[in-house]
Structures are given as structure tokens and as C-alpha cells.
Design a protein around this motif. Structure first.
Motif, PDB file in Angstrom:
ATOM      1  N   ARG A   1       9.017   2.588   5.908  1.00  0.00           N
ATOM      2  CA  ARG A   1       7.799   3.549   5.248  1.00  0.00           C
ATOM      3  C   ARG A   1       6.545   2.936   4.467  1.00  0.00           C
ATOM      4  O   ARG A   1       5.221   3.052   4.405  1.00  0.00           O
ATOM      5  CB  ARG A   1       8.231   4.643   4.484  1.00  0.00           C
ATOM      6  N   CYS A   2       6.739   1.583   4.034  1.00  0.00           N
ATOM      7  CA  CYS A   2       6.125   0.355   3.453  1.00  0.00           C
ATOM      8  C   CYS A   2       5.509  -0.693   4.098  1.00  0.00           C
ATOM      9  O   CYS A   2       6.541  -0.860   5.071  1.00  0.00           O
ATOM     10  CB  CYS A   2       6.946  -0.633   2.140  1.00  0.00           C
ATOM     11  N   SER A   3       4.336  -0.658   4.779  1.00  0.00           N
ATOM     12  CA  SER A   3       4.146  -1.479   5.446  1.00  0.00           C
ATOM     13  C   SER A   3       4.574  -2.649   5.414  1.00  0.00           C
ATOM     14  O   SER A   3       4.706  -3.553   6.757  1.00  0.00           O
ATOM     15  CB  SER A   3       2.070  -1.173   5.156  1.00  0.00           C
ATOM     16  N   LYS A   4       4.750  -3.344   4.300  1.00  0.00           N
ATOM     17  CA  LYS A   4       5.593  -4.714   4.172  1.00  0.00           C
ATOM     18  C   LYS A   4       6.946  -4.650   3.849  1.00  0.00           C
ATOM     19  O   LYS A   4       7.659  -5.813   3.711  1.00  0.00           O
ATOM     20  CB  LYS A   4       4.973  -5.726   2.899  1.00  0.00           C
ATOM     21  N   SER A   5       7.834  -3.427   3.991  1.00  0.00           N
ATOM     22  CA  SER A   5       9.004  -2.999   4.362  1.00  0.00           C
ATOM     23  C   SER A   5       9.635  -4.173   3.055  1.00  0.00           C
ATOM     24  O   SER A   5      10.458  -5.029   2.678  1.00  0.00           O
ATOM     25  CB  SER A   5       9.874  -3.972   5.144  1.00  0.00           C
TER      26      SER A   5
ATOM     27  N   GLU B   1      -2.743  -0.108   1.042  1.00  0.00           N
ATOM     28  CA  GLU B   1      -3.922  -0.742   1.567  1.00  0.00           C
ATOM     29  C   GLU B   1      -4.348  -1.020   2.955  1.00  0.00           C
ATOM     30  O   GLU B   1      -5.615  -0.908   3.103  1.00  0.00           O
ATOM     31  CB  GLU B   1      -4.270  -1.931   0.699  1.00  0.00           C
ATOM     32  N   VAL B   2      -2.730  -0.955   3.873  1.00  0.00           N
ATOM     33  CA  VAL B   2      -3.785  -0.543   5.092  1.00  0.00           C
ATOM     34  C   VAL B   2      -4.111   0.498   5.871  1.00  0.00           C
ATOM     35  O   VAL B   2      -5.154   0.323   6.367  1.00  0.00           O
ATOM     36  CB  VAL B   2      -2.141  -0.797   5.711  1.00  0.00           C
ATOM     37  N   SER B   3      -4.449   1.473   5.007  1.00  0.00           N
ATOM     38  CA  SER B   3      -4.922   2.304   5.280  1.00  0.00           C
ATOM     39  C   SER B   3      -5.078   4.255   3.764  1.00  0.00           C
ATOM     40  O   SER B   3      -3.516   4.000   3.817  1.00  0.00           O
ATOM     41  CB  SER B   3      -4.308   3.328   7.104  1.00  0.00           C
TER      42      SER B   3
END
Lengths: 148, 222
Positions: free
Chosen positions: B151-155, B170-172
Motif C-alpha cells: 500500500r506504499c507506492s514505494k514499499s 505524492e503519487v495521487s
């Protein structure tokens, strides 16, 4: 011969079906192209019912339910509206055209409105022409008739 | 559950082009729950294919079937006669389904009707979200039961990056910062200090980067 569309109207028993009945009792004139299917609530309508109507040759289909906020089962008509919108997308994707499907809302006292809806839908479908999925079926039927 | 969605009708039509007898096979498990490939969706696709074929004047015969679990050979086996009778089979299951079918019916032409998306859960009616990454080495006990791998865009494993603003990623703006959620959750439990502990570098060897993963249970083997 001019094209006479076949239209299926799925009508809720608590409103549109009663409105159609009232239209008759009031001796209102409306096109005979609409074939009514009685349903317990427009919330009963599923995508497959609408598609099957077109598959079986309907040129246009409408779903008529209670006025928003007045559904006998609270929000069946809201669900129906969403399904009609979704099915319009499927019909566009197929090539039948989403314009051939519509959702209407009316109360049991709106006999005049039912007659208007029947007229409006008939005129719309007459302008759109026959259900494109029906053309080959018709040709087959004609061939059978010739052979016979 | 495994969450999937149906391929566009045009793509499915392209795959079955030139075949007359089409068998649609749904799956009664995950993809039924996420309204992608259950008996209902099989019916809708069958009707759509028939209508589209009627418009084009194609001769198409569509048969509908749904098995409880398309990922198990025993269930798929029940379809043998229908598969043999069909020119092509469209599987409305996750990616496991068509592969189980291919294994069972090597001579049949099997194509996928769905795009398998992720392991997820229901956020609300009609909304599904990715929740597990299937990394093979669960660390939920360290993160308040909320998975930063999926669930973290960067894991990220040790707190948010600089892109976390107002609880959003920050991705969306539609994505919640999972590290904010982890912090909030642990704070409510009075265990926010757990986050001071550094999570050691994760063993990613279980995450599928070394080829397909297999589990063997000798006690269950025949």
C-alpha cells in the motif's frame, strides 16, 4: 413499408405500470409499439434482462420506475438508474447503441406522462431505425418464408 | 481475494475471431465476488458476444459454464465434454484459471477473458483496492496490521518519504499515505513508539523474483 419499432417497457408495478393502466382508463392515445413487462420494482432489473431484450429483437427498451425518493423499496429505482447507465455503455461497446435504452421515472398518477414516454421512445427509436442485431435475423426469417 | 476485471469486448472478440463454437467458463470464487467472472458476468458477456455477432452477421454459438474454482483440476475436469465440443474457450477467471484449463486440456484453445489485477479487498460497494503484495514474508505484525509493501507506492519499510502531505501520497491525491495510516493506527493503540524500532532490510528472496514459487506439503502428497 415504414419501420415500426418494437419497444419493451419494464414497468414497476407501483408506479409506471399503474400509470400505463391510468393512461388506458383516461383513453389517452399512445403508440402501440410499447410492450409492457410488469416487474415488482425497477431494482429487480439486471443488466442481463436488458441485453436479452435486445438479443430477442427489441429495437428499444425502457425501464420506468417511481419518482426518485418515492421507491416502494426505498432505492430500487436508484439502483436501476445505475444499471441502465452501465448497460448503455455495454450497448455502445457492442454496437447496438446506448441510445436505444432509457430510464424514466413517474408516479402512478402520471398516466399522461406514461403516454408521453411511450410516444417519445417510439419516435426516438423510429429515428434510430431497427436494432442492428436484428437485421440478419430478419433476413433469415425472410429466407425461410421464401423457401416455404 | 484476487481482483480482476473483464477485458474490453473488442479484445475478446478479436481473440475468438474465426471460431464458431465459443465456450465461456466463469469461476465461482474470487472473480465472482469482485463481479468480473462469475455466472452473472458470463451471462452478460455471452449476450454481448451474441449481439455483436448478430450485428456483423457472424455465425456464433456461445455456451456458458461456471465452475466453483477454476484453479483446481477436479473442478475443471467436469468441463471436459464441453471443452472438447468447443472451438475456443474463454476463461473468465484470474490468470490461474486458463492455465489450469490448458494443463487439463492441452489440445483445446484457451484464452483469457479477464485481466487479473491484484490481491485486494472491498473498500465499499463497487470499489476494490490492492491490499496484499504476496511478498511471501509477512511483516504486518511490525506495521500495525497495515501493509506498506502493497500500500506504499514505494514499499517503504521505515516511515513515509518526503512526498507524504496531509495524509496523502505524492503519487495521487486519491492514494492515502499508508505510513500516515500506520502511525495513526498505532497512536490510537498507544503503541506509536513501536515505530522507533528500525525494520531490518526485508528478505525479498520470497517475493517471486527468483522464478515461480512453489509450496510443498509432504503430508498432503499422495
Amino acid at each position: 413499408m415504414s419501420f415500426e419499432p418494437e419497444i419493451i417497457g419494464f414497468c414497476c408495478q407501483y408506479c409506471a405500470f399503474a400509470a400505463a393502466d391510468l393512461a388506458g382508463a383516461m383513453r389517452l392515445q399512445y403508440p402501440p409499439n410499447v410492450k409492457i413487462v410488469l416487474i415488482p420494482c425497477t431494482g429487480r432489473i439486471d443488466i442481463i434482462h436488458l441485453l436479452r431484450a435486445f438479443e430477442d429483437g427489441a429495437d428499444g427498451v425502457f425501464v420506468a420506475g417511481c419518482l426518485e425518493g418515492n421507491c416502494h423499496f426505498l432505492e430500487g429505482n436508484i439502483w436501476a438508474k445505475k444499471r441502465v447507465i452501465y448497460t448503455k455503455g455495454i450497448l455502445d461497446e457492442i454496437g447496438v447503441g446506448g441510445d436505444r435504452l432509457e430510464m424514466y421515472n413517474m408516479s402512478a398518477a402520471m398516466g399522461q406522462r406514461f403516454a408521453e414516454v411511450a410516444t417519445e421512445m417510439t419516435e426516438r427509436i423510429r429515428a434510430l431505425g431497427p436494432n442492428p442485431a436484428r437485421k440478419h435475423k430478419k433476413i433469415e426469417a425472410a429466407e425461410v418464408a421464401v423457401e416455404a | 481475494m484476487i481482483v480482476a476485471e473483464q477485458k474490453p469486448l473488442a479484445e475478446i472478440r478479436q481473440m475468438i475471431k474465426g471460431h464458431r463454437k465459443v465456450l465461456l467458463v466463469g469461476c465461482g470464487s474470487c472473480v465472482t465476488v469482485c463481479f468480473a467472472g462469475g455466472a452473472k458476468e458470463v451471462g452478460i458477456l455471452a449476450s454481448s458476444l451474441r449481439l455483436a455477432a448478430q450485428i456483423d452477421g457472424d455465425d456464433l454459438e456461445v455456451t456458458e459454464e461456471t465452475v466453483l474454482r477454476q484453479c483446481e483440476p477436479e473442478f475443471v475436469e467436469t468441463l471436459r465434454r464441453k471443452v472438447e465440443d468447443a472451438d475456443i474457450v474463454v476463461s473468465l477467471a484470474c490468470g490461474v484459471g486458463p492455465q489450469t484449463m490448458v494443463e487439463a486440456f492441452p489440445n483445446a484453445r484457451i484464452v483469457p477473458g479477464l485481466n487479473t489485477k491484484f490481491f485486494g479487498r472491498v473498500l465499499g460497494p463497487g470499489v476494490w483496492t490492492e491490499t496484499c503484495a504476496g511478498c511471501g514474508n509477512c511483516i504486518l505484525h511490525l506495521t500495525g496490521g497495515i501493509c506498506p509493501v502493497a500500500r506504499c507506492s514505494k514499499s517503504l519499510l521505515n516511515g513515509p518519504c518526503g512526498g507524504s502531505v496531509g495524509g496523502k501520497c505524492e503519487v495521487s491525491p486519491d492514494i492515502k499515505c499508508v505510513w500516515q495510516e500506520i502511525y495513526d493506527h498505532l497512536a490510537v493503540q498507544g503503541k506509536a513508539e513501536n515505530l522507533a524500532e528500525i525494520i531490518e532490510e526485508k528478505d525479498w528472496s520470497t517475493a517471486g523474483h527468483g522464478g515461480p514459487r512453489t509450496i510443498t506439503r509432504k503430508d498432503l502428497q499422495i
